[in-house]
Design a protein around this motif. Structure first.
Motif, PDB file in Angstrom:
ATOM      1  N   ASN A 119      38.468  50.449  46.303  1.00  0.00           N
ATOM      2  CA  ASN A 119      39.249  50.583  47.442  1.00  0.00           C
ATOM      3  C   ASN A 119      40.270  49.327  47.455  1.00  0.00           C
ATOM      4  OD1 ASN A 119      38.077  47.904  48.283  1.00  0.00           O
ATOM      5  ND2 ASN A 119      36.715  49.117  49.741  1.00  0.00           N
ATOM      6  N   GLY A 120      40.613  48.731  46.432  1.00  0.00           N
ATOM      7  CA  GLY A 120      41.610  47.501  46.225  1.00  0.00           C
ATOM      8  C   GLY A 120      41.047  46.454  46.437  1.00  0.00           C
ATOM      9  N   ALA A 121      39.866  45.907  46.857  1.00  0.00           N
ATOM     10  CA  ALA A 121      39.507  44.582  47.318  1.00  0.00           C
ATOM     11  C   ALA A 121      39.383  43.745  46.174  1.00  0.00           C
ATOM     12  CB  ALA A 121      37.902  44.866  47.747  1.00  0.00           C
ATOM     13  N   VAL A 122      39.082  44.104  44.966  1.00  0.00           N
ATOM     14  CA  VAL A 122      39.303  43.267  43.736  1.00  0.00           C
ATOM     15  C   VAL A 122      40.493  42.815  43.679  1.00  0.00           C
ATOM     16  CG1 VAL A 122      38.841  43.014  41.392  1.00  0.00           C
ATOM     17  CG2 VAL A 122      37.035  43.937  42.988  1.00  0.00           C
ATOM     18  N   ASP A 123      41.637  43.729  43.611  1.00  0.00           N
ATOM     19  CA  ASP A 123      42.942  43.342  43.491  1.00  0.00           C
ATOM     20  C   ASP A 123      43.475  42.432  44.275  1.00  0.00           C
ATOM     21  OD1 ASP A 123      43.140  45.350  41.375  1.00  0.00           O
ATOM     22  OD2 ASP A 123      43.754  47.151  42.678  1.00  0.00           O
ATOM     23  N   LEU A 124      42.960  42.270  45.690  1.00  0.00           N
ATOM     24  CA  LEU A 124      43.199  41.385  46.442  1.00  0.00           C
ATOM     25  C   LEU A 124      42.700  39.969  46.417  1.00  0.00           C
ATOM     26  CD1 LEU A 124      42.849  43.249  49.991  1.00  0.00           C
ATOM     27  CD2 LEU A 124      44.903  42.461  49.014  1.00  0.00           C
ATOM     28  N   LEU A 125      41.358  40.019  45.904  1.00  0.00           N
ATOM     29  CA  LEU A 125      40.652  38.902  45.438  1.00  0.00           C
ATOM     30  C   LEU A 125      41.228  37.909  44.101  1.00  0.00           C
ATOM     31  CD1 LEU A 125      37.053  40.061  46.248  1.00  0.00           C
ATOM     32  CD2 LEU A 125      38.219  38.410  47.277  1.00  0.00           C
ATOM     33  N   ALA A 126      41.389  38.806  43.004  1.00  0.00           N
ATOM     34  CA  ALA A 126      41.560  38.218  41.815  1.00  0.00           C
ATOM     35  C   ALA A 126      42.779  37.504  41.920  1.00  0.00           C
ATOM     36  CB  ALA A 126      41.923  39.416  40.740  1.00  0.00           C
ATOM     37  N   PRO A 127      43.867  37.372  42.266  1.00  0.00           N
ATOM     38  CA  PRO A 127      44.833  36.400  42.354  1.00  0.00           C
ATOM     39  C   PRO A 127      44.558  35.252  42.572  1.00  0.00           C
ATOM     40  CG  PRO A 127      45.927  38.680  43.070  1.00  0.00           C
ATOM     41  CD  PRO A 127      44.417  38.638  43.321  1.00  0.00           C
ATOM     42  N   ASN A 128      43.678  34.955  43.589  1.00  0.00           N
ATOM     43  CA  ASN A 128      43.215  33.602  44.162  1.00  0.00           C
ATOM     44  C   ASN A 128      42.618  33.011  43.050  1.00  0.00           C
ATOM     45  OD1 ASN A 128      43.456  33.793  47.064  1.00  0.00           O
ATOM     46  ND2 ASN A 128      42.534  35.836  46.805  1.00  0.00           N
ATOM     47  N   TRP A 129      41.857  33.334  42.245  1.00  0.00           N
ATOM     48  CA  TRP A 129      41.373  32.697  40.935  1.00  0.00           C
ATOM     49  C   TRP A 129      42.459  32.079  40.011  1.00  0.00           C
ATOM     50  CZ3 TRP A 129      38.052  35.421  43.816  1.00  0.00           C
ATOM     51  CH2 TRP A 129      36.817  35.100  44.089  1.00  0.00           C
ATOM     52  N   GLU A 130      43.425  33.132  39.875  1.00  0.00           N
ATOM     53  CA  GLU A 130      44.450  32.744  39.076  1.00  0.00           C
ATOM     54  C   GLU A 130      45.182  31.593  39.584  1.00  0.00           C
ATOM     55  OE1 GLU A 130      46.891  36.000  38.080  1.00  0.00           O
ATOM     56  OE2 GLU A 130      45.137  37.220  37.567  1.00  0.00           O
ATOM     57  N   LYS A 131      45.387  31.649  40.898  1.00  0.00           N
ATOM     58  CA  LYS A 131      46.270  30.491  41.594  1.00  0.00           C
ATOM     59  C   LYS A 131      45.551  29.203  41.598  1.00  0.00           C
ATOM     60  CE  LYS A 131      48.697  29.522  45.861  1.00  0.00           C
ATOM     61  NZ  LYS A 131      48.940  30.133  47.480  1.00  0.00           N
ATOM     62  N   LYS A 132      44.151  29.268  42.091  1.00  0.00           N
ATOM     63  CA  LYS A 132      43.530  28.166  42.695  1.00  0.00           C
ATOM     64  C   LYS A 132      42.455  27.468  41.259  1.00  0.00           C
ATOM     65  CE  LYS A 132      43.245  29.743  47.130  1.00  0.00           C
ATOM     66  NZ  LYS A 132      42.367  30.317  48.619  1.00  0.00           N
ATOM     67  N   LEU A 133      42.307  28.225  40.353  1.00  0.00           N
ATOM     68  CA  LEU A 133      41.577  27.845  39.338  1.00  0.00           C
ATOM     69  C   LEU A 133      41.911  28.094  38.075  1.00  0.00           C
ATOM     70  CD1 LEU A 133      38.532  26.613  39.573  1.00  0.00           C
ATOM     71  CD2 LEU A 133      37.454  28.859  39.215  1.00  0.00           C
ATOM     72  N   ASN A 134      43.275  28.559  37.846  1.00  0.00           N
ATOM     73  CA  ASN A 134      43.859  28.797  36.643  1.00  0.00           C
ATOM     74  C   ASN A 134      43.056  29.799  35.694  1.00  0.00           C
ATOM     75  OD1 ASN A 134      45.854  28.693  34.520  1.00  0.00           O
ATOM     76  ND2 ASN A 134      44.848  27.120  33.546  1.00  0.00           N
ATOM     77  N   ALA A 135      42.248  30.803  36.174  1.00  0.00           N
ATOM     78  CA  ALA A 135      41.418  31.577  35.633  1.00  0.00           C
ATOM     79  C   ALA A 135      41.506  33.050  36.075  1.00  0.00           C
ATOM     80  CB  ALA A 135      39.965  31.277  35.768  1.00  0.00           C
ATOM     81  N   LYS A 136      41.349  34.018  35.076  1.00  0.00           N
ATOM     82  CA  LYS A 136      41.207  35.551  35.385  1.00  0.00           C
ATOM     83  C   LYS A 136      39.972  35.958  35.397  1.00  0.00           C
ATOM     84  CE  LYS A 136      42.824  39.657  33.064  1.00  0.00           C
ATOM     85  NZ  LYS A 136      43.663  40.358  34.186  1.00  0.00           N
ATOM     86  N   ILE A 137      39.688  36.770  36.455  1.00  0.00           N
ATOM     87  CA  ILE A 137      38.313  37.471  36.435  1.00  0.00           C
ATOM     88  C   ILE A 137      38.468  38.634  35.445  1.00  0.00           C
ATOM     89  CG2 ILE A 137      37.006  38.783  37.930  1.00  0.00           C
ATOM     90  CD1 ILE A 137      37.913  37.320  40.253  1.00  0.00           C
ATOM     91  N   LEU A 138      37.602  38.745  34.711  1.00  0.00           N
ATOM     92  CA  LEU A 138      37.114  39.699  33.713  1.00  0.00           C
ATOM     93  C   LEU A 138      36.253  40.920  34.064  1.00  0.00           C
ATOM     94  CD1 LEU A 138      36.975  37.795  30.453  1.00  0.00           C
ATOM     95  CD2 LEU A 138      39.006  38.670  31.411  1.00  0.00           C
ATOM     96  N   ALA A 139      35.116  40.491  34.967  1.00  0.00           N
ATOM     97  CA  ALA A 139      34.157  41.157  35.432  1.00  0.00           C
ATOM     98  C   ALA A 139      33.566  40.679  36.623  1.00  0.00           C
ATOM     99  CB  ALA A 139      33.166  41.444  34.263  1.00  0.00           C
TER     100      ALA A 139
END
Length: 332
Positions: A119-139
């Motif tokens: 339903n697209g929730a992960v697509d909404l969540l993932a950019p927050n890790w990139e912005k705030k933690l300099n990290a990409k969610i792999l799984a």
């Protein structure tokens, strides 16, 4: 003249050979688990991600598993990824919810990872890790596991049929604190799972929150007498990679990592179901008694749990973002 040209060609060939070897060099990912190596959650990650990737990635990409919290304490591991001291980290989202508050919504969900990916929730969540933690969610792994409260003494019931924890000191992390506080207990922050045994043994806490797995492997079953049913929330272990490291990796290495990560996310569900059976046997063997509320009390208990977590999860989010995430991740 001829000798001179031969020398130049030899030097050029050597340079190209060196450059080709550098280009094809195996990517090495310095990796840590936030929990001990022998914890069921860490074992799931090692079994279904580390080992398959290292078997299939020879010459392309390799995980160098350094260890668990002895490398970086659980609450310091995510910042280590942020600054590039670690390349890869397997960690409960609760351990860095102070840095990325959106992570708490993954615990507050009552949907499967497949449902909230679709339903697209992960697509909404993932950019927050990139912005705030300099990290990409792999799984997002081990999501079939939930949480229980375990107690050394039999709890009392409130008039509404929900357990009363007033005055009891309970070991917590961010995963349990909302419910523990809502029930009137005193939260005692102990992030390192290995220290829970000592805290119980010394009487520093009268209970603890714990996933539906890992009780047996951490030898905690013999120190408590009651398990509060039903379980609540859902575990969310995020597999993070430092964003700069990720961008520097050749595409074949990225593609293989993503493929194995997707397989691990699915396999970890079955890993948790099997581990939960082992924990259930450990509970029975240790004589731990399930403390069950009646149907009305149990429903209210879960309502309190989820409302407390959603309140915490959205308290630091924009109102619109919080509402959007709840709509996608919680089914009334």
């Amino acid at each position: 003249m001829t000798a001179r040209w031969y020398g130049l060609f030899a030097a050029l060939a050597s340079l190209l050979a060196f450059g080709g070897a550098a280009t094809a060099a195996e990517v090495v990912l310095k990796t840590q688990t936030a929990l001990p190596r022998n914890h069921d959650l860490s074992k799931s990650f090692i079994k279904s991600f580390v080992e398959p990737l290292n078997a299939r990635g020879k010459g392309v990409v390799r995980v160098d598993y350094l260890g668990g919290p002895e490398i970086n304490p659980p609450d310091k591991a995510a910042p280590a990824v942020q600054r590039g001291a670690l390349d890869l980290l397997h960690t409960p989202a609760a351990y860095h919810a102070g840095l990325v508050p959106q992570g708490a919504t993954m615990m507050a969900t009552n949907l499967s990872i497949a449902e909230y990916r679709a339903n697209g929730a992960v697509d909404l969540l993932a950019p927050n890790w990139e912005k705030k933690l300099n990290a990409k969610i792999l799984a997002i792994g081990e999501t079939a596991a939930q949480f229980y409260l375990y107690l050394t003494d039999k709890p009392k019931l409130r008039p509404d049929g929900v357990i009363d924890l007033k005055g009891i000191k309970i070991r917590t992390t961010g995963a349990y604190r909302p419910l523990v506080q809502a029930l009137g207990a005193t939260p005692v922050q102990i992030t390192n799972a290995g220290e829970v045994y000592t805290a119980l043994e010394r009487g520093l806490v009268g209970g603890f929150g714990w996933p539906t797995v890992g009780l047996a492997s951490q030898k905690l079953a013999g120190l408590v007498k009651y398990r509060v049913d039903p379980p609540f929330y859902h575990l969310a272990n995020v597999l993070l990679v430092n964003l700069d490291k990720w961008k520097s990796m050749p595409k074949p290495a990225q593609d293989l990592v993503m493929s194995v990560a997707a397989e691990y996310e699915k396999a970890s569900i079955e890993n948790m179901l099997q581990a939960a059976k082992i924990d259930e046997e450990a509970v029975k063997k240790a004589g731990i008694q399930p403390f069950k509320m009646d149907a009305k009390g149990a429903k209210k208990y879960l309502d309190i749990a989820y409302e407390a977590m959603w309140k915490r999860a959205t308290s630091r989010l924009d109102k619109q973002e919080g509402a959007m995430l709840r709509e996608k991740m919680y089914k009334n």
